[in-house]
Design a protein around this motif. Structure first.
Motif, PDB file in Angstrom:
ATOM      1  N   ASP A 218       1.424  -2.542  -6.181  1.00  0.00           N
ATOM      2  CA  ASP A 218       2.016  -2.744  -4.828  1.00  0.00           C
ATOM      3  C   ASP A 218       3.342  -2.035  -4.832  1.00  0.00           C
ATOM      4  OD1 ASP A 218      -0.084  -4.560  -4.257  1.00  0.00           O
ATOM      5  OD2 ASP A 218       1.073  -6.358  -4.658  1.00  0.00           O
ATOM      6  N   ALA A 219       4.066  -2.096  -5.970  1.00  0.00           N
ATOM      7  CA  ALA A 219       5.170  -1.390  -5.757  1.00  0.00           C
ATOM      8  C   ALA A 219       5.049   0.290  -5.739  1.00  0.00           C
ATOM      9  CB  ALA A 219       6.262  -1.700  -7.015  1.00  0.00           C
ATOM     10  N   LEU A 220       4.262   0.655  -6.422  1.00  0.00           N
ATOM     11  CA  LEU A 220       4.027   2.104  -6.287  1.00  0.00           C
ATOM     12  C   LEU A 220       3.453   2.410  -4.976  1.00  0.00           C
ATOM     13  CD1 LEU A 220       3.324   4.823  -7.718  1.00  0.00           C
ATOM     14  CD2 LEU A 220       1.033   4.155  -8.355  1.00  0.00           C
ATOM     15  N   THR A 221       2.608   1.575  -4.340  1.00  0.00           N
ATOM     16  CA  THR A 221       2.102   1.862  -3.040  1.00  0.00           C
ATOM     17  C   THR A 221       3.262   1.852  -1.853  1.00  0.00           C
ATOM     18  OG1 THR A 221      -0.058   0.818  -3.423  1.00  0.00           O
ATOM     19  CG2 THR A 221       0.684   0.911  -1.116  1.00  0.00           C
ATOM     20  N   ASP A 222       4.129   0.816  -2.173  1.00  0.00           N
ATOM     21  CA  ASP A 222       5.397   1.034  -1.089  1.00  0.00           C
ATOM     22  C   ASP A 222       6.239   2.145  -1.613  1.00  0.00           C
ATOM     23  OD1 ASP A 222       4.222  -1.497  -0.295  1.00  0.00           O
ATOM     24  OD2 ASP A 222       5.605  -2.807  -1.596  1.00  0.00           O
ATOM     25  N   ALA A 223       6.390   2.534  -2.743  1.00  0.00           N
ATOM     26  CA  ALA A 223       7.416   3.835  -3.050  1.00  0.00           C
ATOM     27  C   ALA A 223       6.853   5.185  -2.443  1.00  0.00           C
ATOM     28  CB  ALA A 223       7.482   3.883  -4.443  1.00  0.00           C
ATOM     29  N   LEU A 224       5.432   5.076  -2.489  1.00  0.00           N
ATOM     30  CA  LEU A 224       4.834   6.238  -2.041  1.00  0.00           C
ATOM     31  C   LEU A 224       4.682   6.283  -0.535  1.00  0.00           C
ATOM     32  CD1 LEU A 224       1.715   6.398  -4.201  1.00  0.00           C
ATOM     33  CD2 LEU A 224       3.798   8.109  -4.647  1.00  0.00           C
ATOM     34  N   ALA A 225       5.177   5.222   0.315  1.00  0.00           N
ATOM     35  CA  ALA A 225       5.374   5.308   1.611  1.00  0.00           C
ATOM     36  C   ALA A 225       6.320   6.390   2.045  1.00  0.00           C
ATOM     37  CB  ALA A 225       5.646   4.202   2.386  1.00  0.00           C
ATOM     38  N   ALA A 226       7.352   6.693   1.345  1.00  0.00           N
ATOM     39  CA  ALA A 226       8.451   7.786   1.797  1.00  0.00           C
ATOM     40  C   ALA A 226       7.573   9.148   1.681  1.00  0.00           C
ATOM     41  CB  ALA A 226       9.380   7.651   0.729  1.00  0.00           C
ATOM     42  N   LEU A 227       6.376   9.360   1.033  1.00  0.00           N
ATOM     43  CA  LEU A 227       5.939  10.619   0.788  1.00  0.00           C
ATOM     44  C   LEU A 227       4.589  10.798   1.642  1.00  0.00           C
ATOM     45  CD1 LEU A 227       6.409  11.091  -2.803  1.00  0.00           C
ATOM     46  CD2 LEU A 227       7.740  12.126  -0.972  1.00  0.00           C
ATOM     47  N   GLY A 228       4.439   9.997   2.935  1.00  0.00           N
ATOM     48  CA  GLY A 228       3.165  10.119   3.678  1.00  0.00           C
ATOM     49  C   GLY A 228       3.003   9.509   4.678  1.00  0.00           C
ATOM     50  N   ASP A 229       2.977   9.528   5.967  1.00  0.00           N
ATOM     51  CA  ASP A 229       3.086   8.415   7.150  1.00  0.00           C
ATOM     52  C   ASP A 229       1.628   8.168   7.123  1.00  0.00           C
ATOM     53  OD1 ASP A 229       5.845   8.637   7.779  1.00  0.00           O
ATOM     54  OD2 ASP A 229       5.500  10.271   8.933  1.00  0.00           O
ATOM     55  N   GLY A 230       1.279   7.334   6.997  1.00  0.00           N
ATOM     56  CA  GLY A 230      -0.304   6.549   7.134  1.00  0.00           C
ATOM     57  C   GLY A 230      -1.011   7.088   5.986  1.00  0.00           C
ATOM     58  N   ALA A 231      -0.513   7.238   4.803  1.00  0.00           N
ATOM     59  CA  ALA A 231      -1.112   7.487   3.571  1.00  0.00           C
ATOM     60  C   ALA A 231      -1.963   6.041   3.408  1.00  0.00           C
ATOM     61  CB  ALA A 231      -0.416   7.656   2.402  1.00  0.00           C
ATOM     62  N   THR A 232      -3.361   6.328   3.000  1.00  0.00           N
ATOM     63  CA  THR A 232      -4.191   5.404   2.441  1.00  0.00           C
ATOM     64  C   THR A 232      -4.408   5.161   0.959  1.00  0.00           C
ATOM     65  OG1 THR A 232      -6.225   6.902   2.743  1.00  0.00           O
ATOM     66  CG2 THR A 232      -5.634   5.693   4.888  1.00  0.00           C
ATOM     67  N   VAL A 233      -4.531   3.847   0.731  1.00  0.00           N
ATOM     68  CA  VAL A 233      -4.576   3.684  -0.538  1.00  0.00           C
ATOM     69  C   VAL A 233      -5.998   2.817  -0.983  1.00  0.00           C
ATOM     70  CG1 VAL A 233      -3.327   2.687  -2.551  1.00  0.00           C
ATOM     71  CG2 VAL A 233      -2.111   3.334  -0.727  1.00  0.00           C
ATOM     72  N   VAL A 234      -6.445   3.218  -1.991  1.00  0.00           N
ATOM     73  CA  VAL A 234      -7.677   2.239  -2.358  1.00  0.00           C
ATOM     74  C   VAL A 234      -7.486   2.214  -3.829  1.00  0.00           C
ATOM     75  CG1 VAL A 234     -10.392   2.465  -2.738  1.00  0.00           C
ATOM     76  CG2 VAL A 234      -9.193   3.627  -0.804  1.00  0.00           C
ATOM     77  N   ARG A 235      -7.954   1.001  -4.315  1.00  0.00           N
ATOM     78  CA  ARG A 235      -7.393   0.803  -5.800  1.00  0.00           C
ATOM     79  C   ARG A 235      -8.654  -0.163  -6.554  1.00  0.00           C
ATOM     80  NH1 ARG A 235      -1.865  -2.850  -5.127  1.00  0.00           N
ATOM     81  NH2 ARG A 235      -2.756  -4.860  -5.390  1.00  0.00           N
ATOM     82  N   ARG A 236      -8.797  -0.099  -7.893  1.00  0.00           N
ATOM     83  CA  ARG A 236      -9.743  -0.681  -8.352  1.00  0.00           C
ATOM     84  C   ARG A 236      -9.313  -0.892  -9.728  1.00  0.00           C
ATOM     85  NH1 ARG A 236     -15.124   1.738 -11.668  1.00  0.00           N
ATOM     86  NH2 ARG A 236     -16.118  -0.516 -12.330  1.00  0.00           N
ATOM     87  N   ARG A 237      -9.540  -2.353 -10.323  1.00  0.00           N
ATOM     88  CA  ARG A 237      -9.349  -2.616 -11.718  1.00  0.00           C
ATOM     89  C   ARG A 237     -10.626  -2.429 -12.531  1.00  0.00           C
ATOM     90  NH1 ARG A 237      -7.699  -8.243 -11.717  1.00  0.00           N
ATOM     91  NH2 ARG A 237      -5.842  -7.649 -10.949  1.00  0.00           N
ATOM     92  N   VAL A 238     -10.363  -1.899 -13.661  1.00  0.00           N
ATOM     93  CA  VAL A 238     -11.339  -1.573 -14.721  1.00  0.00           C
ATOM     94  C   VAL A 238     -11.010  -2.299 -15.972  1.00  0.00           C
ATOM     95  CG1 VAL A 238     -12.400   0.301 -13.509  1.00  0.00           C
ATOM     96  CG2 VAL A 238     -11.009   0.607 -15.338  1.00  0.00           C
ATOM     97  N   GLY A 239     -12.023  -2.445 -16.861  1.00  0.00           N
ATOM     98  CA  GLY A 239     -11.614  -2.938 -18.011  1.00  0.00           C
ATOM     99  C   GLY A 239     -12.169  -4.614 -18.347  1.00  0.00           C
ATOM    100  N   ALA A 240     -11.445  -5.225 -19.032  1.00  0.00           N
ATOM    101  CA  ALA A 240     -11.485  -6.502 -19.414  1.00  0.00           C
ATOM    102  C   ALA A 240     -11.627  -7.274 -18.246  1.00  0.00           C
ATOM    103  CB  ALA A 240     -10.552  -6.931 -20.287  1.00  0.00           C
ATOM    104  N   ALA A 241     -12.687  -8.175 -18.283  1.00  0.00           N
ATOM    105  CA  ALA A 241     -12.808  -9.159 -16.946  1.00  0.00           C
ATOM    106  C   ALA A 241     -11.673  -9.857 -16.890  1.00  0.00           C
ATOM    107  CB  ALA A 241     -14.196  -9.851 -17.308  1.00  0.00           C
TER     108      ALA A 241
END
Length: 259
Positions: A236-259
């Motif tokens: 979440d913090a990375l997503t918020d920080a990147l807001a300064a580098l793109g109006d309307g930037a879209t974020v898709v995320r996925r967790r992999v590894g241990a359940a």
């Protein structure tokens, strides 16, 4: 050479194809990675180019926001190091153990979180807008974090143990060079070769972020004692920080590894 990721490949499809090999989970059954694809970035806004819409004020705002974020990370590192040796910080200690599990010597090849935390006490390196942001988030949330240009990828990202034949595009003694991982080393790869050696030690040159990157791929690596809630908070913090580098930037995320 395999073709690079096709422009029509969606972030969702790319992330769905990314994987962690069972041989890696056998080393650390607690391993999880948060993968993020951020599209619509304008990193040049913090490099003095203005926004895509001609808003020159966005340049100063973006640069100032990154400077403030880096300063917070540096102060956080100083606070942490005042209370504990760096190698005893909980997540760093866990990564040192993980390195030993596949034969790496953590005193010689430090995981990215340890390397950055050590440097942050006296000042983080400044590389480019995107790299500066994710380095700061890495230190603030004490999580190894790497960022790459998705357009330079050839197929999905895979975390596996190396055969030793895979090419790794890097720089040695100031010159471009092709190296190879040690057999059994934990590496991130795509169809063209290794993108990051020793789990999260050194990223390759081929997929490096630049001021022209518009679609970035980020990897956050977690081991116990870092829980899923803390990993989500870092994303979440990375997503918020990147807001300064793109109006309307879209974020898709996925967790992999241990359940």
């Amino acid at each position: 050479m395999p073709e690079q990721t096709a422009p029509e490949t969606t972030p969702e499809n790319f992330l769905a194809a990314c994987s962690v090999d069972p041989s890696v989970l056998a080393l650390r059954p607690d391993y999880r990675a948060m993968l993020l694809v951020v599209d619509g970035l304008e990193p040049g806004r913090a490099a003095g180019e203005g926004s895509a819409h001609g808003d020159e004020s966005a340049v100063g705002e973006g640069s100032a926001a990154i400077d403030a974020l880096v300063a917070r990370a540096e102060e956080h590192a100083r606070t942490l190091l005042a209370g504990s040796p760096v190698e005893e910080l909980p997540h760093i200690a866990a990564w040192r153990d993980a390195y030993r599990a596949f034969g790496a010597k953590p005193q010689r090849t430090r995981n990215s979180l340890e390397a950055l935390t050590r440097r942050a006490g006296t000042g983080l390196p400044r590389v480019n807008a995107l790299t500066d942001v994710y380095n700061a988030i890495s230190v603030l949330h004490q999580v190894p974090l790497g960022g790459e240009d998705l357009v330079a990828y050839a197929g999905p990202a895979r975390l596996t143990r190396a055969t030793g034949d895979e090419p790794f595009d890097t720089v040695a003694n100031g010159e471009a060079a092709i190296e190879h991982p040690d057999p059994g080393e934990v590496v991130w790869t795509d169809d063209a070769g290794v993108t990051c050696r020793r789990w999260n030690w050194r990223q390759g040159r081929r997929t490096a972020l630049t001021d022209t990157t518009r679609t970035a791929f980020f990897i956050m690596d977690a081991l116990e004692p870092m829980g899923d809630t803390a990993l989500d908070s870092a994303a979440d913090a990375l997503t918020d920080a990147l807001a300064a580098l793109g109006d309307g930037a879209t974020v898709v995320r996925r967790r992999v590894g241990a359940a």
